[in-house]
Design a protein around this motif. Structure first.
Motif, PDB file in Angstrom:
ATOM      1  N   SER A   1      -5.712 -31.277  30.445  1.00  0.00           N
ATOM      2  CA  SER A   1      -6.841 -30.873  31.261  1.00  0.00           C
ATOM      3  C   SER A   1      -7.759 -32.064  31.472  1.00  0.00           C
ATOM      4  O   SER A   1      -7.630 -33.088  30.814  1.00  0.00           O
ATOM      5  CB  SER A   1      -7.600 -29.729  30.595  1.00  0.00           C
ATOM      6  OG  SER A   1      -8.112 -30.145  29.343  1.00  0.00           O
TER       7      SER A   1
ATOM      8  N   GLN B   1     -12.035 -33.076  32.453  1.00  0.00           N
ATOM      9  CA  GLN B   1     -13.401 -32.580  32.481  1.00  0.00           C
ATOM     10  C   GLN B   1     -14.336 -33.770  32.647  1.00  0.00           C
ATOM     11  O   GLN B   1     -14.012 -34.877  32.241  1.00  0.00           O
ATOM     12  CB  GLN B   1     -13.706 -31.846  31.173  1.00  0.00           C
ATOM     13  CG  GLN B   1     -15.015 -31.101  31.156  1.00  0.00           C
ATOM     14  CD  GLN B   1     -15.170 -30.276  29.887  1.00  0.00           C
ATOM     15  OE1 GLN B   1     -14.719 -30.679  28.821  1.00  0.00           O
ATOM     16  NE2 GLN B   1     -15.792 -29.135  30.005  1.00  0.00           N
TER      17      GLN B   1
ATOM     18  N   ILE C   1     -10.575 -28.571  33.982  1.00  0.00           N
ATOM     19  CA  ILE C   1      -9.587 -28.419  35.043  1.00  0.00           C
ATOM     20  C   ILE C   1      -8.196 -28.589  34.448  1.00  0.00           C
ATOM     21  O   ILE C   1      -7.865 -29.656  33.949  1.00  0.00           O
ATOM     22  CB  ILE C   1      -9.789 -29.489  36.151  1.00  0.00           C
ATOM     23  CG1 ILE C   1     -11.235 -29.539  36.619  1.00  0.00           C
ATOM     24  CG2 ILE C   1      -8.821 -29.262  37.297  1.00  0.00           C
ATOM     25  CD1 ILE C   1     -11.719 -28.316  37.319  1.00  0.00           C
TER      26      ILE C   1
ATOM     27  N   SER D   1      -6.572 -26.768  39.544  1.00  0.00           N
ATOM     28  CA  SER D   1      -7.455 -25.690  39.967  1.00  0.00           C
ATOM     29  C   SER D   1      -8.844 -25.965  39.450  1.00  0.00           C
ATOM     30  O   SER D   1      -9.036 -26.709  38.501  1.00  0.00           O
ATOM     31  CB  SER D   1      -6.951 -24.346  39.428  1.00  0.00           C
ATOM     32  OG  SER D   1      -7.006 -24.339  38.013  1.00  0.00           O
ATOM     33  N   ASN D   2      -9.810 -25.375  40.088  1.00  0.00           N
ATOM     34  CA  ASN D   2     -11.191 -25.527  39.664  1.00  0.00           C
ATOM     35  C   ASN D   2     -11.779 -24.139  39.536  1.00  0.00           C
ATOM     36  O   ASN D   2     -12.270 -23.565  40.500  1.00  0.00           O
ATOM     37  CB  ASN D   2     -11.980 -26.356  40.692  1.00  0.00           C
ATOM     38  CG  ASN D   2     -13.351 -26.720  40.148  1.00  0.00           C
ATOM     39  OD1 ASN D   2     -13.733 -26.299  39.078  1.00  0.00           O
ATOM     40  ND2 ASN D   2     -14.082 -27.489  40.914  1.00  0.00           N
TER      41      ASN D   2
END
Length: 92
Positions: free
Chosen positions: A57, A59, A75, A87-88
């Protein structure tokens, strides 16, 4: 899961009337006057190779005096099968 923060060197300044942002040496904003400041940040990945079988992920965070002051949504980058997932999610 281990977390590693990487400092992003932002070398583009759109507006800095008091020359408070160092975009050459340490990439820090140092306020010359006490007050309220608005800081905006955004990041975009153009390419990132998924690591098969590993959930990754991304961030973004804003630090004030060496401590996280605010941070954005996490994310997801890859799923357990290694498929790329970008994706958000909306803030909760």
């Amino acid at each position: 899961m281990a977390t590693t923060w990487t400092k992003i060197t932002l070398d583009r300044v759109i507006y800095d009337e008091q020359t408070e942002y160092d975009s050459v040496t340490n990439f820090r904003f140092t306020a010359k006057k006490t007050g309220y400041y608005q800081v905006n940040a955004r990041y975009q990945f153009r390419t990132m190779a998924p690591i098969s079988g590993v959930n990754s992920s991304a961030q973004i965070a804003i630090y004030v005096n060496g401590t996280i002051d605010s941070q954005g949504n996490t994310i997801p980058i890859t799923d357990a099968a290694g498929a790329t997932v970008m994706s958000n999610p909306a803030p909760s």
